[in-house]
Motif scaffolding. Structure first.
Motif, PDB file in Angstrom:
ATOM      1  N   SER A 611      45.706   3.152 -12.874  1.00  0.00           N
ATOM      2  CA  SER A 611      45.820   1.933 -12.056  1.00  0.00           C
ATOM      3  C   SER A 611      46.279   2.240 -10.636  1.00  0.00           C
ATOM      4  O   SER A 611      45.747   1.679  -9.644  1.00  0.00           O
ATOM      5  CB  SER A 611      46.794   0.956 -12.723  1.00  0.00           C
ATOM      6  N   PHE A 667      45.128  -7.703  -8.506  1.00  0.00           N
ATOM      7  CA  PHE A 667      45.057  -8.626  -9.631  1.00  0.00           C
ATOM      8  C   PHE A 667      44.084  -8.119 -10.710  1.00  0.00           C
ATOM      9  O   PHE A 667      44.304  -8.306 -11.907  1.00  0.00           O
ATOM     10  CB  PHE A 667      44.673 -10.028  -9.152  1.00  0.00           C
ATOM     11  N   ILE A 668      43.001  -7.517 -10.242  1.00  0.00           N
ATOM     12  CA  ILE A 668      42.062  -6.929 -11.228  1.00  0.00           C
ATOM     13  C   ILE A 668      42.744  -5.828 -12.035  1.00  0.00           C
ATOM     14  O   ILE A 668      42.587  -5.736 -13.263  1.00  0.00           O
ATOM     15  CB  ILE A 668      40.801  -6.396 -10.500  1.00  0.00           C
ATOM     16  N   VAL A 670      45.986  -5.473 -12.578  1.00  0.00           N
ATOM     17  CA  VAL A 670      46.988  -6.074 -13.474  1.00  0.00           C
ATOM     18  C   VAL A 670      46.310  -6.709 -14.681  1.00  0.00           C
ATOM     19  O   VAL A 670      46.784  -6.575 -15.828  1.00  0.00           O
ATOM     20  CB  VAL A 670      47.827  -7.119 -12.703  1.00  0.00           C
ATOM     21  N   LEU A 671      45.194  -7.400 -14.457  1.00  0.00           N
ATOM     22  CA  LEU A 671      44.475  -8.034 -15.557  1.00  0.00           C
ATOM     23  C   LEU A 671      43.953  -6.994 -16.551  1.00  0.00           C
ATOM     24  O   LEU A 671      44.061  -7.169 -17.764  1.00  0.00           O
ATOM     25  CB  LEU A 671      43.331  -8.875 -14.996  1.00  0.00           C
ATOM     26  N   CYS A 672      43.378  -5.922 -16.025  1.00  0.00           N
ATOM     27  CA  CYS A 672      42.864  -4.848 -16.912  1.00  0.00           C
ATOM     28  C   CYS A 672      43.982  -4.207 -17.706  1.00  0.00           C
ATOM     29  O   CYS A 672      43.850  -3.923 -18.909  1.00  0.00           O
ATOM     30  CB  CYS A 672      42.125  -3.808 -16.084  1.00  0.00           C
ATOM     31  N   SER A 674      46.726  -5.570 -18.570  1.00  0.00           N
ATOM     32  CA  SER A 674      47.245  -6.535 -19.542  1.00  0.00           C
ATOM     33  C   SER A 674      46.317  -6.656 -20.750  1.00  0.00           C
ATOM     34  O   SER A 674      46.764  -6.740 -21.897  1.00  0.00           O
ATOM     35  CB  SER A 674      47.418  -7.907 -18.883  1.00  0.00           C
ATOM     36  N   LEU A 675      45.016  -6.689 -20.487  1.00  0.00           N
ATOM     37  CA  LEU A 675      44.066  -6.859 -21.580  1.00  0.00           C
ATOM     38  C   LEU A 675      43.838  -5.565 -22.355  1.00  0.00           C
ATOM     39  O   LEU A 675      43.687  -5.583 -23.581  1.00  0.00           O
ATOM     40  CB  LEU A 675      42.737  -7.386 -21.034  1.00  0.00           C
TER      41      LEU A 675
END
Length: 699
Positions: A611, A667-668, A670-672, A674-675
């Motif tokens: 990341s 944000f992308i 963080v979203l990745c 998280s998922l």
């Protein structure tokens, strides 16, 4: 009609007999005995007939059995407390053949029908000596619940109380003998055997029981046969049995046979020059001099036998030695006025005593079992007659009454305990014996013992002269599994275990897989730990990467410092100014993200390794995009759109573009994360002998 047939059979038996002097002793209560004083060959006839027992060969073993009966009766009569006021008597039959035992049984049954008047009547029967001879009296007398206590009949079928309700014995049943034989075979890994049984109920039942249980102990029976009684028409069958044993190449032969049939068989073993074998013998022949005295039998190999447990029988030797004097006037010694079956009682015991037979351990063991049987009957009489230390309350007793008390007998005789379980069997173990030959002189050596409950075998192998292997296939080495060849599971070939499997024991048909963190080469007997692979700080590759990282940081940070010191100069401004500083900072951060590759992966390193690099590199690319856009605007669009660039710069277009793009990428990321959170994991599949520690995204 049945009674007529019964009486006819009895008369036919009487006509076939001769008259002579019997052995008996008068008493208030009489115990009958059946003992093999002679050996008479089997006769083939269409009518019931009995060869005179005196025409057979004298049996020294049977002689000592009779002496044991006399010894026990004399002791009991001289014991004023066991049966006070009661004299115990005896009458014996010479069971020289199967026909003789049947005739003796007919006589006892006839007493119960009052067809033959004999006083006093039999209260119990001691004997006969073999299982084959015991079935008839056990079945016939069982109908009247007349106790029969055998001293040598070991067939397990006699434990069936529905067929033989009043049968007892002072010798263990063959069920325990089979256990002992199987334990011996297992102890010395004799898994490839031949199994022989005599052609009678004793041998057939013992052979059947052993063959049914052999597979449970991983024992294979290469050859199995029934030994017939030796006659002219069975000699070729005997030779064929011996030849088949030789063909199967077994070194261990289990012979579950009576001594009479075993004697005929081993003469053909000697004739065929069979040597170097191990013979596992049943108790009936393994200690019998009838077999060990066969000329040339010392050449057959090692004989290991199961025998009735030996107990010192003090005083019996002296009693037997004094028998000549006591038997000199036997015909006048309290004899009965009427002989019930003369041809079974015409033995001249004085002549047998004069022969001064050698008293062997086998004779002592069996004689002690006769002795115990008489004492068991006497103690049951003590209870049935309600005796105390001075007198007995009753003097009349029926066999069925004695039977009830005999089931409850529990006595101690010469440091041994005797009682009968629900099947009429005693709590007795076995001795393990071997034949010892020194200069062709035979002796019997006790090398161990066996207890049935719980099964416990103890054998001193150092006392056994010869113990060859007896296997169909040699045992597989560690790291190799069995692959069965043919129908016998003892015959197999050895297959090497494949890689990542192992086998550290013998006898298995499958290899064991190694644990996930272990590995093994093919044919391994154990597993090795896998090598754990990750980038260590002191590895050569890590050192090279760290050097390159240091150079990268030196370049980026050095350039950034130069730009920072000359930020207001036209050259720096034309190159991009603060945008260049942001670009160099992002490159520095991207380069530093490579530090997450070192050491064991952790949750933090897995999270930032990818990341952080993507986000910082995106910022760098965004800065390069803005810088490229500015160059295009200056050199390509300035003439066409003269106000566009001024508007772009005055309204902080580059900064906004970089900020928005960076925020979107942030944000992308963080979203990745998280998922699909990257977590530390181990890869076991890439290398078969190593574990690769890495970060994995769980889907």
């Amino acid at each position: 009609m049945g009674e007529l047939l019964f009486e006819t059979l009895l008369l036919v038996c009487f006509w076939s007999c001769c008259y002579g002097t019997g052995l008996q002793h008068r008493g208030n209560i009489t115990i009958y005995g059946m003992f093999p004083l002679h050996n008479v060959g089997a006769t083939i006839s269409t009518v019931p007939q009995l060869t005179d027992c005196n025409r057979g060969t004298a049996n020294s073993h049977g002689y000592y059995l009779v002496q044991a009966l006399r010894y026990a009766v004399e002791e009991i009569n001289n014991n004023s407390q066991l049966l006070p006021g009661i004299t115990l008597g005896y009458q014996t039959y010479d069971t020289c053949s199967l026909q003789a035992s049947i005739l003796g049984t007919v006589t006892l049954v006839a007493q119960q029908y009052n067809r033959v008047k004999v006083e006093p009547r039999a209260i119990a029967l001691i004997g006969p000596d073999s299982s084959s001879y015991s079935f008839t009296p056990a079945a016939a007398l069982g109908g009247f619940l007349m106790p029969e206590i055998s001293y040598e009949a070991s067939n397990e079928l006699l434990s069936n109380k529905q067929l033989y309700p009043s049968f007892f014995r002072t010798i263990p049943s063959d069920k325990n003998q089979v256990k002992a034989m199987l334990e011996i075979l297992v102890r010395y890994d004799w898994t490839w055997i031949a199994l022989l049984g005599s052609d009678n109920s004793y041998g057939l039942q013992g052979m059947l029981s052993l063959s049914q249980q052999a597979s449970d102990f991983n024992i294979c029976i290469a050859y199995q046969a029934v030994i017939p009684t030796l006659r002219t028409d069975t000699q070729q069958r005997m030779r064929n049995i011996v030849k088949n044993i030789i063909k199967t190449k077994v070194n261990t032969i289990v012979v579950f046979s009576s001594k009479r049939i075993a004697k005929g068989f081993f003469s053909f073993v000697i004739e065929q020059n069979v040597t170097g074998k191990v013979w596992i013998g049943s108790e009936d022949w393994s200690v019998a001099t009838l077999v060990s005295e066969i000329p040339g039998i010392s050449t057959i190999g090692t004989v290991l036998g199961v025998s009735v447990k030996y107990t010192p029988f003090n005083g019996f030797q002296d009693f037997a030695n004094q028998a000549i004097t006591k038997l000199r006037n036997i015909s006048a010694e309290n004899g009965f006025s009427e002989m019930s079956v003369p041809c079974l009682q015409n033995t001249d015991l004085y002549e047998m005593a004069s022969a001064q037979y050698r008293l062997a351990e086998y004779d002592i063991a069996s004689s002690f079992n006769v002795y115990r049987a008489v004492y068991a009957a006497a103690h049951a009489l003590h209870q049935a007659l309600k005796c105390d230390s001075e007198k007995c309350q009753n003097t009349e007793i029926q066999p069925w009454q004695l039977f009830q008390y005999l089931k409850q007998v529990r006595i101690s005789i010469r440091n041994t305990t005797l009682f009968f379980d629900e099947y009429g069997n005693p709590p007795t173990g076995y001795d393990i014996v071997t034949w010892i030959w020194i200069n062709k002189t035979w002796s019997l050596g006790m090398v161990g013992s066996f207890i049935s409950e719980p099964p416990n075998l103890q054998v001193d192998a150092s006392q056994i002269q010869w113990m060859p292997e007896s296997r169909c296939s040699p045992e597989c080495p560690y790291g190799h599994r069995r692959l069965q060849i043919g129908q016998h599971k003892c015959c197999f070939m050895c297959i090497e275990c494949s890689a990542s499997t192992f086998l550290n024991k013998t006898g298995s048909t499958s290899c064991q897989p190694c644990n996930k963190d272990q590995w093994s080469p093919s044919g391994s007997e154990d597993c090795l730990p896998r090598t754990v692979l990750y980038l260590r700080w002191d590895d050569l590759l890590a050192i090279v990467l760290l050097v390159l990282l240091a150079l990268t940081l030196l370049l980026t940070l050095g350039t950034a410092l130069i730009f920072l010191l000359n930020l207001s100069t036209p050259v720096v401004k034309s190159a991009g100014g603060r945008t260049c500083l942001l670009m160099l900072l992002s490159l520095t951060i991207a380069a530093c993200s490579s530090l997450c590759l070192f050491s064991t992966p952790s949750r933090a390193s897995c999270l930032f390794k990818k990341s952080l690099f993507i986000f910082s590199f995106t910022v760098c690319l965004t800065c390069m995009t803005v810088r490229a856009f500015q160059v295009v605007c200056i050199f390509k669009w300035s003439a066409k759109l003269p106000k566009f660039y001024d508007t772009w710069v005055k309204n902080r277009g580059p900064d906004i573009f970089i900020l928005v793009t960076s925020l979107v990428e942030f944000f992308i990321s963080v979203l990745c994360a998280s998922l699909n959170t990257p977590l530390p994991s181990a890869d076991y599949d890439f290398y078969f002998d190593s574990i690769v520690l890495e970060c994995t995204i769980l889907v």
